[in-house]
Write a protein that holds these residues in place. Sequence first.
Motif, PDB file in Angstrom:
ATOM      1  N   LEU A 251       0.856  -1.179   0.000  1.00  0.00           N
ATOM      2  CA  LEU A 251       0.000   0.000   0.000  1.00  0.00           C
ATOM      3  C   LEU A 251       0.891   1.227   0.000  1.00  0.00           C
ATOM      4  N   VAL A 252       0.697   2.108  -0.967  1.00  0.00           N
ATOM      5  CA  VAL A 252       1.445   3.358  -1.047  1.00  0.00           C
ATOM      6  C   VAL A 252       0.466   4.486  -0.744  1.00  0.00           C
ATOM      7  N   PHE A 253       0.853   5.398   0.154  1.00  0.00           N
ATOM      8  CA  PHE A 253      -0.018   6.486   0.576  1.00  0.00           C
ATOM      9  C   PHE A 253       0.404   7.796  -0.088  1.00  0.00           C
ATOM     10  N   PHE A 254      -0.575   8.506  -0.620  1.00  0.00           N
ATOM     11  CA  PHE A 254      -0.382   9.849  -1.157  1.00  0.00           C
ATOM     12  C   PHE A 254      -1.190  10.794  -0.267  1.00  0.00           C
ATOM     13  N   LEU A 255      -0.560  11.835   0.252  1.00  0.00           N
ATOM     14  CA  LEU A 255      -1.261  12.814   1.081  1.00  0.00           C
ATOM     15  C   LEU A 255      -1.804  13.917   0.182  1.00  0.00           C
ATOM     16  N   LEU A 256      -3.105  14.186   0.289  1.00  0.00           N
ATOM     17  CA  LEU A 256      -3.778  15.155  -0.571  1.00  0.00           C
ATOM     18  C   LEU A 256      -4.292  16.330   0.239  1.00  0.00           C
TER      19      LEU A 256
ATOM     20  N   LEU B  11       4.348   5.380  -9.811  1.00  0.00           N
ATOM     21  CA  LEU B  11       3.840   6.138  -8.662  1.00  0.00           C
ATOM     22  C   LEU B  11       3.998   7.640  -8.890  1.00  0.00           C
ATOM     23  N   LYS B  12       5.109   8.057  -9.462  1.00  0.00           N
ATOM     24  CA  LYS B  12       5.328   9.480  -9.758  1.00  0.00           C
ATOM     25  C   LYS B  12       4.330   9.975 -10.807  1.00  0.00           C
ATOM     26  N   GLN B  13       3.983   9.127 -11.774  1.00  0.00           N
ATOM     27  CA  GLN B  13       2.983   9.506 -12.774  1.00  0.00           C
ATOM     28  C   GLN B  13       1.614   9.706 -12.127  1.00  0.00           C
ATOM     29  N   LEU B  14       1.262   8.824 -11.185  1.00  0.00           N
ATOM     30  CA  LEU B  14      -0.007   8.976 -10.472  1.00  0.00           C
ATOM     31  C   LEU B  14       0.000  10.267  -9.652  1.00  0.00           C
ATOM     32  N   GLU B  15       1.118  10.568  -9.025  1.00  0.00           N
ATOM     33  CA  GLU B  15       1.250  11.808  -8.258  1.00  0.00           C
ATOM     34  C   GLU B  15       1.030  13.024  -9.162  1.00  0.00           C
ATOM     35  N   LYS B  16       1.608  13.006 -10.358  1.00  0.00           N
ATOM     36  CA  LYS B  16       1.434  14.117 -11.293  1.00  0.00           C
ATOM     37  C   LYS B  16      -0.026  14.234 -11.755  1.00  0.00           C
ATOM     38  N   ARG B  17      -0.684  13.112 -11.993  1.00  0.00           N
ATOM     39  CA  ARG B  17      -2.089  13.138 -12.412  1.00  0.00           C
ATOM     40  C   ARG B  17      -2.968  13.761 -11.324  1.00  0.00           C
TER      41      ARG B  17
ATOM     42  N   MET C 210       3.905  11.885  -1.870  1.00  0.00           N
ATOM     43  CA  MET C 210       3.924  10.529  -1.330  1.00  0.00           C
ATOM     44  C   MET C 210       4.280  10.603   0.144  1.00  0.00           C
ATOM     45  N   ALA C 211       3.603   9.810   0.939  1.00  0.00           N
ATOM     46  CA  ALA C 211       3.838   9.802   2.384  1.00  0.00           C
ATOM     47  C   ALA C 211       5.246   9.288   2.676  1.00  0.00           C
ATOM     48  N   GLU C 212       5.812   9.838   3.730  1.00  0.00           N
ATOM     49  CA  GLU C 212       7.113   9.370   4.206  1.00  0.00           C
ATOM     50  C   GLU C 212       6.897   8.512   5.444  1.00  0.00           C
ATOM     51  N   ASP C 213       7.959   7.977   5.993  1.00  0.00           N
ATOM     52  CA  ASP C 213       7.904   7.063   7.134  1.00  0.00           C
ATOM     53  C   ASP C 213       7.041   7.601   8.278  1.00  0.00           C
ATOM     54  N   GLN C 214       7.309   8.824   8.732  1.00  0.00           N
ATOM     55  CA  GLN C 214       6.560   9.399   9.848  1.00  0.00           C
ATOM     56  C   GLN C 214       5.101   9.661   9.473  1.00  0.00           C
ATOM     57  N   ASP C 215       4.840  10.014   8.203  1.00  0.00           N
ATOM     58  CA  ASP C 215       3.463  10.218   7.743  1.00  0.00           C
ATOM     59  C   ASP C 215       2.662   8.921   7.841  1.00  0.00           C
ATOM     60  N   VAL C 216       3.265   7.815   7.413  1.00  0.00           N
ATOM     61  CA  VAL C 216       2.582   6.520   7.455  1.00  0.00           C
ATOM     62  C   VAL C 216       2.262   6.151   8.893  1.00  0.00           C
ATOM     63  N   LYS C 217       3.220   6.334   9.784  1.00  0.00           N
ATOM     64  CA  LYS C 217       2.997   6.015  11.203  1.00  0.00           C
ATOM     65  C   LYS C 217       1.897   6.900  11.788  1.00  0.00           C
ATOM     66  N   ARG C 218       1.878   8.171  11.405  1.00  0.00           N
ATOM     67  CA  ARG C 218       0.846   9.090  11.895  1.00  0.00           C
ATOM     68  C   ARG C 218      -0.531   8.688  11.377  1.00  0.00           C
TER      69      ARG C 218
END
Length: 194
Positions: free
Chosen positions: A36-41, A142-148, A158-166
Amino acid sequence: MNRKQKKELRRRLSTRQLMGIDQLTEHGLKTAKGELVFFLLSPDNLSVLSADGVRNRVRALTDLLRSVDAAELLALDSRESFQSNKNYYQTRLEQEAVPAIREMLRQNMAHLDDIQSTTASAREFALVHRIDPKSNEDYSTLKQLEKRIKDCGFHVRMAEDQDVKRLLAVYYQQDVTTERFDNFDGEGSVRTNG
């Protein structure tokens, strides 16, 4: 396996095992069913857009989510809930006979209402992209999805380590106050003393 044996087995499992998480990754986590990859919006300048402008952004994001097979949207509170405190004050107010204390209880309830109204829009949105272990998706996908997503008028990263834990802490515990999460219990103590 009887009930007692199951309870003992659960007691020995780690928190990650109980949650079904195999490991944390750079931008998400791995489970038995894939990564699971998290993108923060966050929406961009909604307060200055017309109703049609907001509707267009929502429609663009909706169309994007329809086109991505393995994506889910999470909406989480990124602020504390004071409902249990307010319920307690209300119960005390109904029981209290002393006028001065009743007034203090009313003021406390009003204060909690003020806090909640100023943080009412404190919602956090995350797009969860599932990567099937059998797929050939890579970082460029994943970078293409981020751009879209950016093209739909949203700030995204894209979420980083601390973002995922939060995100996990908010989702499972409603913990919105912790600023930094350790990998292991006591890690912060070792870091400050070492």
